[in-house]
Design a protein around this motif. Structure first.
Motif, PDB file in Angstrom:
ATOM      1  N   ASP A   2       0.839  -1.206   0.000  1.00 42.93           N
ATOM      2  CA  ASP A   2       0.000   0.000   0.000  1.00 42.93           C
ATOM      3  C   ASP A   2       0.870   1.251   0.000  1.00 42.93           C
ATOM      4  N   ARG A   3       1.988   1.200   0.716  1.00 46.73           N
ATOM      5  CA  ARG A   3       2.903   2.343   0.718  1.00 46.73           C
ATOM      6  C   ARG A   3       3.608   2.473  -0.621  1.00 46.73           C
ATOM      7  N   PHE A   4       3.930   1.331  -1.246  1.00 46.68           N
ATOM      8  CA  PHE A   4       4.573   1.387  -2.559  1.00 46.68           C
ATOM      9  C   PHE A   4       3.673   2.067  -3.597  1.00 46.68           C
ATOM     10  N   ARG A   5       2.377   1.904  -3.450  1.00 49.07           N
ATOM     11  CA  ARG A   5       1.449   2.484  -4.424  1.00 49.07           C
ATOM     12  C   ARG A   5       1.489   4.000  -4.414  1.00 49.07           C
ATOM     13  N   SER A   6       1.921   4.589  -3.314  1.00 51.78           N
ATOM     14  CA  SER A   6       2.004   6.043  -3.225  1.00 51.78           C
ATOM     15  C   SER A   6       3.297   6.591  -3.812  1.00 51.78           C
ATOM     16  N   LEU A   7       4.215   5.706  -4.206  1.00 53.88           N
ATOM     17  CA  LEU A   7       5.497   6.132  -4.749  1.00 53.88           C
ATOM     18  C   LEU A   7       5.447   6.190  -6.279  1.00 53.88           C
ATOM     19  N   PRO A   8       6.244   7.059  -6.887  1.00 60.72           N
ATOM     20  CA  PRO A   8       6.274   7.158  -8.365  1.00 60.72           C
ATOM     21  C   PRO A   8       7.127   6.059  -8.992  1.00 60.72           C
ATOM     22  N   ILE A   9       6.712   4.825  -8.796  1.00 63.40           N
ATOM     23  CA  ILE A   9       7.437   3.680  -9.348  1.00 63.40           C
ATOM     24  C   ILE A   9       6.479   2.803 -10.124  1.00 63.40           C
ATOM     25  N   ALA A  10       7.044   1.949 -10.971  1.00 60.55           N
ATOM     26  CA  ALA A  10       6.220   1.015 -11.736  1.00 60.55           C
ATOM     27  C   ALA A  10       5.526   0.048 -10.791  1.00 60.55           C
ATOM     28  N   ARG A  11       4.320  -0.317 -11.111  1.00 63.65           N
ATOM     29  CA  ARG A  11       3.561  -1.209 -10.233  1.00 63.65           C
ATOM     30  C   ARG A  11       4.202  -2.587 -10.141  1.00 63.65           C
ATOM     31  N   SER A  12       4.949  -2.967 -11.194  1.00 63.17           N
ATOM     32  CA  SER A  12       5.581  -4.289 -11.195  1.00 63.17           C
ATOM     33  C   SER A  12       6.913  -4.306 -10.459  1.00 63.17           C
ATOM     34  N   ALA A  13       7.459  -3.127 -10.114  1.00 65.07           N
ATOM     35  CA  ALA A  13       8.789  -3.072  -9.504  1.00 65.07           C
ATOM     36  C   ALA A  13       8.864  -3.816  -8.170  1.00 65.07           C
ATOM     37  N   PRO A  14       7.883  -3.680  -7.251  1.00 69.50           N
ATOM     38  CA  PRO A  14       7.981  -4.429  -5.983  1.00 69.50           C
ATOM     39  C   PRO A  14       7.989  -5.940  -6.181  1.00 69.50           C
ATOM     40  N   LEU A  15       7.222  -6.427  -7.142  1.00 68.37           N
ATOM     41  CA  LEU A  15       7.192  -7.864  -7.410  1.00 68.37           C
ATOM     42  C   LEU A  15       8.537  -8.330  -7.948  1.00 68.37           C
ATOM     43  N   LEU A  16       9.097  -7.577  -8.885  1.00 69.60           N
ATOM     44  CA  LEU A  16      10.416  -7.910  -9.424  1.00 69.60           C
ATOM     45  C   LEU A  16      11.480  -7.838  -8.340  1.00 69.60           C
ATOM     46  N   GLY A  17      11.402  -6.816  -7.480  1.00 66.33           N
ATOM     47  CA  GLY A  17      12.390  -6.664  -6.427  1.00 66.33           C
ATOM     48  C   GLY A  17      12.399  -7.823  -5.459  1.00 66.33           C
ATOM     49  N   ARG A  18      11.216  -8.352  -5.139  1.00 70.17           N
ATOM     50  CA  ARG A  18      11.128  -9.485  -4.223  1.00 70.17           C
ATOM     51  C   ARG A  18      11.802 -10.724  -4.817  1.00 70.17           C
TER      52      ARG A  18
END
Length: 257
Positions: free
Chosen positions: A90-106
């Protein structure tokens, strides 16, 4: 480098930094392959090599590497599910990053830990008598195959983590899938030593092909008789799993967030 890839690597680093305060988690990655070598080489008395523990090291270590690759992927789904319940995404959604970036990062973060586990397994194998009987090129290919399968299975683990209700449920489901793959393969015991019904499963098991390919690449003769087919089957399984799990995980991720 594409922005979402760079963002994914940044978030992978974000996932790895807290490990400096969690030595127990790092210790788990280090001890798991070492314990497997002890179990299948010493406690089982080298059954894979007719009681010869020295030869059992050469048979079992590639199996340990294959198992480490598969077992390490469970952490991907557990971590994703935990982050979802803790509100991290939910916090990642407030950042100016690609939506797929957290999944790739994990996925990238857990693959980094897998590299540590594989490296320790090789060092432990050398300590108990394992020697690479081929060369650096074959070693690089063997490590590449391990990472290829790990990447593919990690996306399957991510899918389970995204659709499971709790981290515990995800871990139980993943373990129920991984255990038949690793223990029901030729990673630690030859196919011929098993009953007929189990041999049929072992011959099509992707873990058997991965272990056989790594064994042939690292040891050479007499384990490279089916090296070509094992490498092709391993690459085929990796491509198939990526083709299935990546779009499904992406879809589940978009629906979940």
């Amino acid at each position: 480098m594409m922005p979402f890839v760079q963002q994914g690597f940044t978030l992978a680093w974000r996932s790895l930094v807290p490990l400096k305060n969690s030595p127990g988690q790092l210790l788990g990655y280090a001890l798991q392959p070492v314990l497997m070598i002890i179990v299948f080489v010493y406690l089982f008395g080298g059954a894979a090599a007719g009681g010869d523990r020295h030869q059992a090291v050469f048979y079992s270590l590639p199996g340990v590497l294959a198992q480490s690759a598969l077992m390490a992927t469970v952490a991907t789904g557990v971590s994703l599910n935990t982050d979802l319940h803790n509100g991290v995404f939910d916090r990642f959604r407030s950042l100016p990053i690609a939506r797929s970036a957290p999944l790739l990062g994990r996925v990238v973060a857990d693959l980094s830990l897998l590299c540590v586990s594989v490296g320790i397994a090789l060092l432990a194998g050398v300590a108990v008598g394992f020697r690479i009987g081929t060369g650096p090129v074959r070693l690089a290919v063997a490590l590449g195959l391990i990472l290829a399968i790990a990447v593919a299975v990690s996306w399957g683990s991510a899918l389970l983590g995204l659709v499971s209700k709790t981290p515990a449920a995800m871990q139980m489901t993943a373990t129920a899938v991984i255990m038949p793959l690793t223990l029901g393969s030729s990673a630690f015991l030859p196919v011929g030593a098993m009953p007929g019904w189990l041999q049929a499963w072992m011959k099509v098991n992707p873990a058997s092909h991965l272990a056989g390919a790594v064994r042939g690449l690292l040891v050479g003769r007499p384990y490279d008789a089916h090296l070509g087919s094992d490498v092709l089957y391993t690459l085929g399984w990796a491509a198939l799993m990526l083709a299935v799990f990546v779009p499904l995980a992406g879809r589940a991720y978009r629906r979940r967030i």
